[in-house]
Scaffold this motif. Structure first.
Motif, short mmCIF file in Angstrom:
data_model
loop_
_atom_site.label_atom_id
_atom_site.label_comp_id
_atom_site.label_asym_id
_atom_site.label_seq_id
_atom_site.Cartn_x
_atom_site.Cartn_y
_atom_site.Cartn_z
N THR A 178 0.78 -1.18 0.01
CA THR A 178 0.20 0.09 0.06
C THR A 178 0.87 1.39 -0.02
O THR A 178 0.43 2.36 -0.59
N VAL A 179 2.09 1.27 0.84
CA VAL A 179 2.91 2.42 0.68
C VAL A 179 3.42 2.45 -0.72
O VAL A 179 3.58 3.59 -1.12
N ILE A 180 3.91 1.55 -1.39
CA ILE A 180 4.42 1.73 -2.71
C ILE A 180 3.45 2.10 -3.81
O ILE A 180 3.61 3.11 -4.55
N ALA A 181 2.10 1.49 -3.48
CA ALA A 181 1.08 2.13 -4.34
C ALA A 181 0.67 3.25 -4.14
O ALA A 181 0.38 4.22 -5.23
N GLY A 182 0.62 3.93 -3.01
CA GLY A 182 0.48 5.21 -2.46
C GLY A 182 1.35 6.24 -3.08
O GLY A 182 1.03 7.22 -3.79
N LEU A 183 2.64 5.73 -3.15
CA LEU A 183 3.50 6.58 -3.77
C LEU A 183 3.36 6.95 -5.29
O LEU A 183 3.56 7.80 -5.83
N ARG A 184 3.10 5.84 -5.98
CA ARG A 184 2.93 5.86 -7.33
C ARG A 184 1.34 6.39 -7.85
O ARG A 184 1.43 7.07 -8.74
N LEU A 185 0.35 6.04 -7.07
CA LEU A 185 -1.06 6.19 -7.67
C LEU A 185 -1.77 7.60 -7.04
O LEU A 185 -2.45 8.00 -7.74
N LEU A 186 -1.42 7.99 -5.85
CA LEU A 186 -1.83 9.04 -5.20
C LEU A 186 -1.21 10.36 -5.87
O LEU A 186 0.08 10.52 -6.06
N ALA A 187 -2.17 11.43 -6.13
CA ALA A 187 -1.71 12.77 -6.97
C ALA A 187 -0.63 13.20 -5.99
O ALA A 187 -1.12 13.57 -4.71
N PRO A 188 0.37 13.91 -6.48
CA PRO A 188 1.23 14.72 -5.80
C PRO A 188 0.36 16.07 -5.28
O PRO A 188 -0.47 16.53 -5.88
#
Length: 477
Positions: A178-188
């Motif tokens: 979830t951390v990795i996905a959050g860094l990639r998929l959540l908008a800056p």
């Protein structure tokens, strides 16, 4: 990541995955407590701190973490909280002493507060269109409503099938992904900056006041509500929170702008939620105690007995609540959900002391708990209504804070009532099973009264939404 419908729903999936892990952990521990006590040598009074240390950190930090999310960026706060929670889960799993487990659980609460405080604010920002937002709140509602019941089922299976350590180890792969996905998929996201609302004194007052308040509620059972300990710490907590409110009225950049409470809808939704969570969370604890102490269910069987509730709540949250809100409006859906809950929990006042049939005595309640899926989704929309972009994290933190305070208050008061009444019945000559069941009957009657009170307040204070048109969550520019 581009702003497309697909990207928004992927981002929602990440938010829900992180929230589900944290909510599961709030209840997954309950059925594992006997195994933890036996393995680590907890005293009976010390064992409660496995749950209490988590709740104190979680409930005390939600409001501050929500505001910090607005200031430094909600994505940053969300991902950092997941990282802290995952690391703390590893420490919990490897704990070899009561002290280490309690400290690690406190750290879990810190990470949980960081993540949970900004989740709703991120959903509000992702879905500005009312119909899509209703669907998103349905998914988010499933996480909140079904996660706790599912946690009890998983806790029982993991504890009996493997060991209690795995109720924490299971978080490691989920958290890392979830951390990795959050860094990639959540908008800056760029926050407002600490200069826009870094009210250090207000932060100190509200955090210490909330932590002390949650501690006072939790410890009121062992010490007694009329004890010097409870009255003293309760008075100090109230004084700190009163000082915080006074500070917010005068501060140039308040941590919690008091304008948020000007909305009758937001204020009523938070209060109704407090009553509903006090009833719902204590229901889970009381039913688990009834199944294990009266019917002598194992940990795994207790968890599986709660599974129909999780499945019903999940189905209603994901597939029915958004459509119902679109057709009938949040208020009507909320009232229906609260009425179903009151009927379902009211049925538990008839639980027998022996020879209970799960299909007859418990399953109807588990199915009626689908009302929670309706109510929590409607309350989420109402509780976030009027949130400005720069206040979305704070509104999310406030909404989650009422959940935690309600849960802590409900468990403390209702388990104390059940225990006290059981002792009175035992002293009058009742058998152990009859005495325990009588205590549970009283607690479930109070549970039902809380839901009826919430229903009355919602009916009297919340405005009707137009049928077939979802009441939008207004975000002011």
């Amino acid at each position: 990541m581009s702003d497309t419908p697909r990207s928004r729903w992927l981002a929602l999936a990440v938010i829900c995955a992180g929230m589900l892990m944290i909510i599961l952990d709030g209840s997954i521990v309950t059925v594992a407590l006997p195994a933890i006590q036996s393995d680590l040598g907890f005293s009976s009074s010390g064992l409660t701190w496995v749950v209490d240390s988590y709740m104190i950190a979680f409930g005390g930090l939600l409001l501050l973490a929500g505001r910090l999310g607005d200031l430094i960026g909600r994505k940053q706060m969300f991902v950092a909280g997941l990282a802290v929670f995952t690391a703390a889960s590893m420490l919990c799993g490897f704990a070899t002493s009561p002290e280490l487990l309690i400290a690690a659980r406190f750290l879990q609460g810190v990470g949980g507060a960081m993540t949970s405080s900004v989740g709703l604010g991120m959903v509000v920002a992702l879905f500005p269109e009312p119909a899509e937002r209703a669907k998103a709140f349905g998914a988010f509602g499933f996480v909140g409503a079904g996660g706790a019941s599912l946690g009890q089922a998983l806790g029982g299976v993991l504890t009996q099938g493997l060991s209690w350590h795995w109720i924490f180890f299971v978080n490691l792969p989920i958290g890392l992904i979830t951390v990795i996905a959050g860094l990639r998929l959540l908008a800056p996201e760029r926050g407002l900056g600490l200069r826009e609302g870094a009210d250090a004194l207000g932060a100190l007052l509200v955090t210490s006041g909330l932590m002390l308040g949650v501690y006072t509620i939790i410890e009121a059972g062992p010490y007694g509500w009329a004890s010097a300990h409870t009255i003293g710490f309760g008075t100090l907590s109230a004084a700190l929170l009163a000082a915080f409110v006074a500070r917010q009225a005068r501060a140039a950049k308040p941590l919690l702008p008091l304008r948020m409470f000007a909305s009758r809808t937001v204020s009523a939704a938070n209060f109704v939620q407090l009553l509903m969570l006090a009833s719902a969370f204590s229901f889970q604890v009381l039913v688990a105690l009834y199944l294990q102490n009266v019917l002598h269910y194992s940990a795994a069987r207790t968890g599986l007995a709660m599974l129909p509730a999780a499945l019903t709540i999940g189905t209603v949250s994901l597939f029915i609540s958004a459509r119902a809100i679109t057709r009938f409006g949040e208020r009507n859906v909320l009232l229906t959900g609260l009425a179903l809950l009151a009927v379902g929990i009211g049925l538990l006042t008839r639980l027998p002391a022996g020879g209970a049939s799960y299909a007859v005595d418990l399953l109807p309640t588990m199915l009626a708990l689908g009302g929670f899926g309706l109510a929590i989704t409607a309350l989420t929309a109402l509780g976030m209504s009027g949130a400005r972009p720069d206040d979305a994290g704070l509104a999310s933190g406030l909404f989650n804070t009422t959940q935690q305070v309600g849960a802590a208050l409900g468990v403390a008061v209702l388990t104390m009532l059940a225990g006290s009444h059981s002792k009175e019945l035992a002293a009058s000559g009742a058998t152990e099973a009859t005495a325990l069941t009588g205590g549970f009957h009283l607690a479930f009657a109070v549970n039902t009264a809380l839901l009826l009170l919430a229903l009355g307040i919602a009916a009297a204070t919340l405005r009707s939404s137009a049928a077939r048109t979802p009441a939008p969550v207004v975000v002011h520019a």
